[in-house]
Design a protein around this motif. Sequence first.
Motif, PDB file in Angstrom:
ATOM      1  N   GLN A  48       0.818  -1.210   0.000  1.00  0.00           N
ATOM      2  CA  GLN A  48       0.000   0.000   0.000  1.00  0.00           C
ATOM      3  C   GLN A  48       0.858   1.270   0.000  1.00  0.00           C
TER       4      GLN A  48
ATOM      5  N   VAL B   8       1.039   2.257  -3.540  1.00  0.00           N
ATOM      6  CA  VAL B   8      -0.253   2.831  -3.950  1.00  0.00           C
ATOM      7  C   VAL B   8      -0.298   4.300  -3.537  1.00  0.00           C
TER       8      VAL B   8
ATOM      9  N   THR C  92      -5.886   6.977   0.468  1.00  0.00           N
ATOM     10  CA  THR C  92      -5.209   5.685   0.576  1.00  0.00           C
ATOM     11  C   THR C  92      -5.341   5.141   1.996  1.00  0.00           C
ATOM     12  N   SER C  93      -4.720   3.981   2.234  1.00  0.00           N
ATOM     13  CA  SER C  93      -4.769   3.379   3.569  1.00  0.00           C
ATOM     14  C   SER C  93      -3.660   3.909   4.475  1.00  0.00           C
TER      15      SER C  93
END
Length: 456
Positions: free
Chosen positions: A32, A35, A180-181
């Motif tokens: 992530q 990402v 995003t996370s």
Amino acid sequence: MSSSSSSSNAAESIAVAARQAFEASQLVEVGQRDVALGAIRKVLESKREEVLAANKKDMEAAEALAAEGKLSKTLVSRLDLSRPGKYDSMLQGITDVAALPAPTGLVTFAKELGPGLDLYRVTCPVGVLLVIFEARPEVVVNIAALAIKSGNAAILKGGKESIHTATLLSSLIGEALSTTSIPSTFIQSVSTRSEISSLLAQDKYIDLVMPRGGNELVRSIQNNTRIPVMGHADGICAVYVDESAKEEKAVRVVVESKIDYMAACNSAETLLIHSSLLDTLWPRIASALFSHNVCLRCDPSTLSAIKDHPDTSRLATASSETDYHTEFLGPTLAVKTVGSVSEAIKHINSHSSHHTDSIITEDESAMSAWCRGLDSANCFVNASTRFADGTRYGLGTEVGISTGKTHARGPVGLDGLVIYKYMMRSKTEGGSLIADHEKGEGKYTHKDLPREQPPF
């Protein structure tokens, strides 16, 4: 409430938010991070004109201050994001960092301590970084990319000269992260000196301070915090032309090391010439430097050897001892004669900032002595000092250059932003106690294990 108390409370809130963001991010899947980097690049691409408009405001203010003699032209040069290719290079740096392998979760030591008891040393993020830098606004993006990829939260403070650009870039990074996370507070910025003073007291939440700037900035930070500091104060780099140096090679390397970007910390500030070259190669090197309007501060031997050159009266003067300790950051170069590679090494070890130094030679023994004897973070042979850079090293980009003796030296990329932790796992039915290995017939086996991913 006093302004100092208010500033301290605000700094603590920022530091706490960074710590919480860091801790939350450690349970997010490593992929992530890439990402998040992709999201940041996308936002910065779409907001290019807005960022350049903010940068123009900073440039106009900086140029006005430079005209009044209140700001150096060097600083103004570092500020400009509109220089050809600079914005695209900043964006490419994000992509380059994303393409690099994750530096965390790597096993660097694995050993069976005894039957059913395994120990691993595994790379992990440092934690919360406080990065303080001057002028160059793209550093916000460079550091954010490296911090995210390495799993470190970061608090950023740019110079007041880049406040419009840096503030906008930080805001856009937060905007991207919010999709995003990775927590949006993973990358934060502050804008005032008082906030920095307060943040330097937050050793409970901040793990490492990384200053990028002049000697005064770095020394001030080192003297005003209990938090570990990693960085470099000066970039006093040297090139030594050895007696076996070839003319074309020497001229090319010396000239680029000095003139390519004189405001950079890896630009050459000192030139050492072997005494056997005073009447042969040295005048040709001096002529090449004169052609670029470089002013030479020469010791008696090198000055005498070029006394008949038409540019000497205009561009060469006698040096002082101070010149060999000076980071000029402009078209000035200190020159000195030495009698051997060992004398050159001794001079650099006692006068330089241990940043980057290069030898021009064809002698293998001189090359070996240079790389073994020089106490510098970057020791080059027949190469421009300007190569000392995270992007050029293939690190994607860099958070700064360290000349210290901590876990990272030279350009600090992803590897310099990780530390390690020891992870132990017992696979025995009753768990493991030291008594199992130190009493009765118990023992330690200390067998090496494959350095694979730990089984957790």
